[in-house]
Design an enzyme around this catalytic site. Structure first.
Site, PDB file in Angstrom:
ATOM      1  N   TYR A 124       0.857  -1.198   0.000  1.00  0.00           N
ATOM      2  CA  TYR A 124       0.000   0.000   0.000  1.00  0.00           C
ATOM      3  C   TYR A 124       0.883   1.234   0.000  1.00  0.00           C
ATOM      4  O   TYR A 124       1.905   1.277   0.693  1.00  0.00           O
ATOM      5  CB  TYR A 124      -0.893   0.027   1.245  1.00  0.00           C
ATOM      6  N   GLU A 174      -0.587   4.869  -0.439  1.00  0.00           N
ATOM      7  CA  GLU A 174      -1.390   6.079  -0.669  1.00  0.00           C
ATOM      8  C   GLU A 174      -0.516   7.312  -0.515  1.00  0.00           C
ATOM      9  O   GLU A 174       0.321   7.392   0.389  1.00  0.00           O
ATOM     10  CB  GLU A 174      -2.528   6.155   0.352  1.00  0.00           C
ATOM     11  N   ASP A 185      -5.935  14.118 -25.051  1.00  0.00           N
ATOM     12  CA  ASP A 185      -6.039  12.711 -24.635  1.00  0.00           C
ATOM     13  C   ASP A 185      -5.439  11.905 -25.784  1.00  0.00           C
ATOM     14  O   ASP A 185      -6.087  11.681 -26.803  1.00  0.00           O
ATOM     15  CB  ASP A 185      -7.510  12.356 -24.396  1.00  0.00           C
ATOM     16  N   THR A 229      -3.180   6.273 -22.304  1.00  0.00           N
ATOM     17  CA  THR A 229      -3.144   4.905 -21.777  1.00  0.00           C
ATOM     18  C   THR A 229      -1.807   4.297 -22.186  1.00  0.00           C
ATOM     19  O   THR A 229      -1.271   4.610 -23.251  1.00  0.00           O
ATOM     20  CB  THR A 229      -4.277   4.015 -22.346  1.00  0.00           C
ATOM     21  N   LYS A 263      -2.010   0.726 -25.308  1.00  0.00           N
ATOM     22  CA  LYS A 263      -2.440   0.655 -26.723  1.00  0.00           C
ATOM     23  C   LYS A 263      -1.186   0.680 -27.597  1.00  0.00           C
ATOM     24  O   LYS A 263      -0.457  -0.295 -27.605  1.00  0.00           O
ATOM     25  CB  LYS A 263      -3.422   1.784 -27.023  1.00  0.00           C
ATOM     26  N   ARG A 266      -1.286  -2.281 -18.622  1.00  0.00           N
ATOM     27  CA  ARG A 266      -2.599  -1.622 -18.722  1.00  0.00           C
ATOM     28  C   ARG A 266      -2.713  -0.524 -17.673  1.00  0.00           C
ATOM     29  O   ARG A 266      -2.617  -0.795 -16.473  1.00  0.00           O
ATOM     30  CB  ARG A 266      -3.695  -2.666 -18.517  1.00  0.00           C
TER      31      ARG A 266
HETATM   32  N1  PLP Z   1      -9.259   7.948 -23.926  1.00  0.00           N
HETATM   33  C1  PLP Z   1      -9.303   7.430 -25.160  1.00  0.00           C
HETATM   34  C2  PLP Z   1      -9.123   8.335 -26.329  1.00  0.00           C
HETATM   35  C3  PLP Z   1      -9.517   6.048 -25.334  1.00  0.00           C
HETATM   36  O1  PLP Z   1      -9.586   5.541 -26.565  1.00  0.00           O
HETATM   37  C4  PLP Z   1      -9.670   5.238 -24.192  1.00  0.00           C
HETATM   38  C5  PLP Z   1      -9.880   3.773 -24.299  1.00  0.00           C
HETATM   39  O2  PLP Z   1     -10.123   3.208 -25.285  1.00  0.00           O
HETATM   40  C6  PLP Z   1      -9.631   5.838 -22.934  1.00  0.00           C
HETATM   41  C7  PLP Z   1      -9.426   7.193 -22.828  1.00  0.00           C
HETATM   42  C8  PLP Z   1      -9.906   5.054 -21.676  1.00  0.00           C
HETATM   43  O3  PLP Z   1      -8.976   4.136 -21.359  1.00  0.00           O
HETATM   44  P1  PLP Z   1      -9.342   2.933 -20.330  1.00  0.00           P
HETATM   45  O4  PLP Z   1     -10.137   1.943 -21.096  1.00  0.00           O
HETATM   46  O5  PLP Z   1      -7.999   2.469 -19.896  1.00  0.00           O
HETATM   47  O6  PLP Z   1     -10.129   3.553 -19.216  1.00  0.00           O
END
Ligand code: PLP
Length: 413
Positions: free
Chosen positions: A64, A66, A218, A244, A247, A253
């Protein structure tokens, strides 16, 4: 795809699991076989190295921690502090932003990373401008069924009939809605996102109005392309960048949230205690291994191949007469609009699964079917490029998909 060492590791995993639960070991083995025996064209998936899996399955799961490095709410954190710091330093190095950005490596997923950004920069009810789910955005970009859409007032900029982002609409919607945050990034957009252009649209608006607007990218999907320099970077032009790691980055993950150094505290407290509890230190170890792998020259070559393979496969669909959204691709994915073929994305997805090809159905611009059924399919080349597919292999798979679609069309007539 797997080396001998990797295979030894994978079989040792199932042996170890089998000692406690043969049932779970059997399911893991079945999934291993499924992955081995099917072609994976899911644009958001990839195959991690055994090293990433091993780090993620390590004893760090027991700890843990935090809080943040050097300021934990548990004792015994000096070793995980070292890990988290290493992970942070490596990811800043991967994107070349050690001097200008801070990164929080704790988000459990891409969605959590987005919520750390929202929590840091927004209060309930604030207006946010993003791309809608139907046009290629993500659920967390304000879909009414997601907490983002429930907590904040999301409005959306449009794509044109062909599916290209309408940058003029961003300028217009800024003036119409006065958002506090603009989100750029998508789950199913096959073209370059011009972050610098959006930055100058925002700058023009803020100079005109005196309003403060934060800019978030994002890059969950295109992160690997940014690392390899085959997609323009959002770093330098965005206040906050989320992604993320599983991918195109081919890692463990999870999610990462980067923010300009001046926002470091805001982001950290948005992660903990704002949106999460104890960080997953075993996943942070996996993310650290992924970062080290991304720093290797082979990774850049891999991403260049992903993009080259994607172009070849997409061109093959166009040659076969299919309607491809935007008429092509600049990245690791493309969308086929099946409206002229009069078959649904769902039917094609299911038929292909029966034939050992795994991909997603997807909405297309101006979608007429439900989001469950859809009129399109999304095709990505990142996972199979990891397993060594060449352009010729992807062309062969394109023809297999064409056969399946033609068979479904014949059944409909
Ligand atoms: N943002 C985008 C553009 C995504 O394509 C995804 C997932 O496919 C996410 C955020 C969210 O990721 P997670 O599935 O790990 O929550």
């Amino acid at each position: 795809m797997y080396s001998k060492t990797d295979l030894n590791y994978l079989s040792s995993v199932t042996e170890t699991v089998a000692a406690s639960s043969p049932e779970v070991a059997a399911i893991i083995n079945k999934e291993l076989e499924r992955q081995r025996d099917n072609v994976c064209l899911i644009a958001s998936e990839n195959f991690t190295s055994a090293a990433v899996m091993a780090a993620t399955g390590s004893c760090l799961t027991n700890k843990y921690s935090e809080g943040m490095v050097g300021k934990r709410y548990y004792s015994g954190c000096s070793v995980v502090d070292e890990m988290e710091l290493f992970c942070r330093e490596k990811w800043l190095e991967v994107f070349g932003v050690s001097e200008t950005y801070h990164v929080n490596v704790q988000p459990h997923s891409g969605s959590q990373a987005n919520f750390t950004a929202y929590t840091a920069f927004l209060t309930k009810g604030d207006t946010v401008l993003s791309m809608s789910l139907a046009n290629g955005g993500h659920l967390t970009h304000g879909s009414p069924v997601n907490n983002s859409g429930k907590l904040y007032n999301f409005v959306h900029y449009e794509v044109d009939e062909e599916g290209f982002i309408q940058y003029d609409d961003i300028a217009a919607k800024l003036r119409e809605h006065n958002p506090k945050l603009v989100v750029a990034g998508a789950s199913s957009y096959s073209r370059i996102i011009d972050f610098a252009r959006i930055r100058s649209i925002i700058d023009e608006y803020t100079a005109e109005t005196g309003n403060t607007v934060f800019f978030m990218a994002d890059i969950a999907h295109i992160a690997g392309l940014v690392v390899a320099g085959v997609h323009p970077t959002p770093f330098g032009v965005c206040d906050v960048v989320t992604l993320t790691t599983h991918k195109t980055l081919r890692g463990a993950r999870g999610g990462l949230t980067f923010a300009k150094k001046e926002y470091a505290k805001k982001i950290d407290s948005a992660a903990f205690p704002g949106t999460q509890g104890g960080p997953l230190q075993h996943v942070i170890a996996g993310k650290a291994v992924s970062a080290v792998e991304c720093l290797k020259p082979e990774y850049k070559t891999y991403i260049e191949n992903v993009v080259a393979n994607c172009k070849v496969m997409c061109d093959e669909f166009i040659k076969m007469g299919y309607k491809v959204v935007t008429g092509g691709t600049d990245n690791h994915l493309f969308l086929v609009d099946l409206t002229p073929n009069n078959v649904s994305g769902l039917a094609v997805q299911n038929e292909l699964e029966r034939r050992g090809i795994i991909l997603n159905r997807n909405c297309v611009p101006g979608e007429k079917r439900s989001a469950y059924e859809t009129s399109g399919i999304r095709i990505g080349t990142a996972p199979e490029t990891t397993r060594g597919f060449t352009a010729e292999d992807f062309v062969k798979v394109a023809h297999r998909i064409d056969e399946a679609i033609k068979d479904l069309m014949a059944q409909n007539n």
